[in-house]
Write a protein that holds these residues in place. Structure first.
Motif, mmCIF file in Angstrom:
data_model
loop_
_atom_site.group_PDB
_atom_site.id
_atom_site.type_symbol
_atom_site.label_atom_id
_atom_site.label_comp_id
_atom_site.label_asym_id
_atom_site.label_seq_id
_atom_site.Cartn_x
_atom_site.Cartn_y
_atom_site.Cartn_z
ATOM 1 N N ALA A 115 30.773 42.042 34.231
ATOM 2 C CA ALA A 115 31.578 41.046 33.953
ATOM 3 C C ALA A 115 32.939 41.243 34.056
ATOM 4 C CB ALA A 115 31.356 40.688 32.035
ATOM 5 N N LEU A 116 33.517 42.356 34.128
ATOM 6 C CA LEU A 116 34.942 42.833 34.334
ATOM 7 C C LEU A 116 35.101 42.885 35.538
ATOM 8 C CD1 LEU A 116 37.571 43.854 32.868
ATOM 9 C CD2 LEU A 116 36.572 46.271 33.180
ATOM 10 N N THR A 117 34.376 42.976 36.482
ATOM 11 C CA THR A 117 34.459 42.997 37.891
ATOM 12 C C THR A 117 34.704 41.444 38.281
ATOM 13 O OG1 THR A 117 33.210 44.826 38.479
ATOM 14 C CG2 THR A 117 33.531 43.147 40.295
ATOM 15 N N HIS A 121 38.252 40.171 39.816
ATOM 16 C CA HIS A 121 38.119 39.655 41.457
ATOM 17 C C HIS A 121 38.009 38.338 41.497
ATOM 18 C CE1 HIS A 121 38.467 43.670 43.100
ATOM 19 N NE2 HIS A 121 37.622 44.237 41.979
ATOM 20 N N ARG A 122 38.102 37.622 40.430
ATOM 21 C CA ARG A 122 37.900 35.986 40.554
ATOM 22 C C ARG A 122 39.201 35.476 40.000
ATOM 23 N NH1 ARG A 122 34.225 35.426 44.271
ATOM 24 N NH2 ARG A 122 32.235 35.528 43.597
ATOM 25 N N MET A 123 40.180 36.249 38.725
ATOM 26 C CA MET A 123 41.094 35.689 38.200
ATOM 27 C C MET A 123 42.211 36.438 37.963
ATOM 28 S SD MET A 123 41.050 33.257 34.968
ATOM 29 C CE MET A 123 40.857 34.690 33.760
ATOM 30 N N ALA A 124 41.923 37.631 37.309
ATOM 31 C CA ALA A 124 42.879 38.492 36.604
ATOM 32 C C ALA A 124 43.848 39.364 37.705
ATOM 33 C CB ALA A 124 42.371 39.547 35.727
ATOM 34 N N MET A 125 43.376 39.771 38.693
ATOM 35 C CA MET A 125 44.108 40.562 39.733
ATOM 36 C C MET A 125 44.812 39.671 40.614
ATOM 37 S SD MET A 125 41.361 43.494 40.765
ATOM 38 C CE MET A 125 42.557 44.359 41.890
ATOM 39 N N PRO A 126 46.067 40.003 41.281
ATOM 40 C CA PRO A 126 46.816 39.213 42.066
ATOM 41 C C PRO A 126 45.790 38.989 43.349
ATOM 42 C CG PRO A 126 47.932 41.121 41.633
ATOM 43 C CD PRO A 126 46.796 41.455 40.859
ATOM 44 N N GLU A 127 45.996 37.853 43.863
ATOM 45 C CA GLU A 127 44.843 37.161 44.760
ATOM 46 C C GLU A 127 44.993 38.147 45.817
ATOM 47 O OE1 GLU A 127 43.888 32.713 46.844
ATOM 48 O OE2 GLU A 127 45.511 33.270 45.264
ATOM 49 N N LYS A 131 38.702 41.294 45.729
ATOM 50 C CA LYS A 131 37.787 41.430 46.775
ATOM 51 C C LYS A 131 36.562 40.699 46.209
ATOM 52 C CE LYS A 131 39.121 46.400 47.917
ATOM 53 N NZ LYS A 131 38.774 47.663 47.770
ATOM 54 N N PRO A 132 36.590 39.558 46.795
ATOM 55 C CA PRO A 132 35.500 38.514 46.469
ATOM 56 C C PRO A 132 34.052 39.019 46.686
ATOM 57 C CG PRO A 132 37.124 37.497 47.825
ATOM 58 C CD PRO A 132 37.476 38.979 47.992
ATOM 59 N N GLU A 133 33.813 39.850 47.691
ATOM 60 C CA GLU A 133 32.438 40.578 48.006
ATOM 61 C C GLU A 133 32.011 41.242 46.539
ATOM 62 O OE1 GLU A 133 35.364 43.694 49.869
ATOM 63 O OE2 GLU A 133 35.311 41.132 49.449
ATOM 64 N N LEU A 134 33.041 42.041 45.911
ATOM 65 C CA LEU A 134 32.602 42.717 44.639
ATOM 66 C C LEU A 134 32.253 41.753 43.742
ATOM 67 C CD1 LEU A 134 35.221 45.520 44.794
ATOM 68 C CD2 LEU A 134 32.962 45.482 45.573
ATOM 69 N N ALA A 135 32.991 40.484 43.428
ATOM 70 C CA ALA A 135 32.577 39.512 42.475
ATOM 71 C C ALA A 135 31.440 38.836 42.969
ATOM 72 C CB ALA A 135 33.641 38.342 42.426
ATOM 73 N N ASP A 136 30.914 38.720 44.137
ATOM 74 C CA ASP A 136 29.887 38.020 44.561
ATOM 75 C C ASP A 136 28.555 39.078 44.058
ATOM 76 O OD1 ASP A 136 30.930 35.833 45.523
ATOM 77 O OD2 ASP A 136 30.777 36.728 47.623
ATOM 78 N N GLN A 137 28.693 40.411 44.374
ATOM 79 C CA GLN A 137 27.780 41.221 44.132
ATOM 80 C C GLN A 137 27.461 41.271 42.590
ATOM 81 O OE1 GLN A 137 29.023 44.913 45.817
ATOM 82 N NE2 GLN A 137 29.130 44.136 47.966
#
Length: 216
Positions: A115-117, A121-127, A131-137
């Motif tokens: 959930a933290l990932t 990687h979807r919102m909190a970190m600067p764009e 790493k969208p692939e980490l969020a996907d996983q």
């Protein structure tokens, strides 16, 4: 007696703060950010040698009680400062106590990391750092625990109970929703779990939750 909670709302400290606010328990908020060295001072390390927030100190007639780890802090406040009256968020019986314990520990082991990932990687970190692939996983792995939570909430709803432990909001919901809310940036994922989505919306819209998150 004085209850002190160390941390800020934009951290896991939101959990014990949210719990205390729901219960109407007076407490002193000690603003302690996780960045900038505030958790590494000798004074704070004497409270939590791990150097993490939240932490709480409960000054009681029998002596000071110190608690750290966010879930433990929330459960402690509900158990020690709440009333088992079937009205507040404190567990009112053995079943509700068990639900609060099992779902809180389940959240730490099954939900929190991924959930933290998603949140980061979807919102909190600067764009440019995401790493969208980490969020996907992470979203792929979250399908398993979300299915477990969905099944439980469906069973609760079938019994006329809208929340995790009862037909009222309890500390079990505080602990689980505080983590599940991190998945909200993955709206397409949550759409597959309507009972979870409905329950989560009801939890995060509570005034005490918003107040807790806003505490600096």
């Amino acid at each position: 007696m004085t209850l002190k909670i160390y941390g800020i709302g934009a951290s896991r400290a939101a959990r014990p703060i949210w719990t205390a606010l729901e219960l109407g328990v007076p407490f002193e908020h000690i603003p302690t950010p996780y960045a900038g060295g505030a958790t590494r001072t000798p004074e704070f390390l004497a409270i939590n040698p791990n150097g993490h927030i939240p932490a709480l100190v409960d000054e009681r007639p029998e002596g000071a009680v110190t608690v750290w780890e966010s879930m433990a802090c929330a459960l402690y406040i509900a158990r020690v400062h709440g009333k088992a009256d079937g009205q507040s968020i404190a567990p009112a019986n053995a079943r509700e106590e068990a639900e609060a314990l099992r779902w809180s520990f389940w959240t730490v082991t099954e939900l929190e990391k991924d959930a933290l990932t998603v949140l980061m990687h979807r919102m909190a970190m600067p764009e440019d750092q995401r790493k969208p692939e980490l969020a996907d996983q992470a979203e792929g792995r979250l399908k398993v625990p979300l299915a477990v939570l969905e099944k439980h909430l469906q069973a609760q709803n079938a019994q006329g109970q809208a929340y995790l432990a009862a037909n009222r909001f309890t500390v079990a919901d505080v602990c689980v929703a505080s983590v599940a809310s991190w998945i909200r940036p993955a709206a397409a994922l949550l759409a597959h779990y309507p009972a979870v989505s409905s329950w989560l919306h009801a939890c995060v819209e509570r005034p005490a939750q918003k107040q807790a998150r806003a505490m600096k």
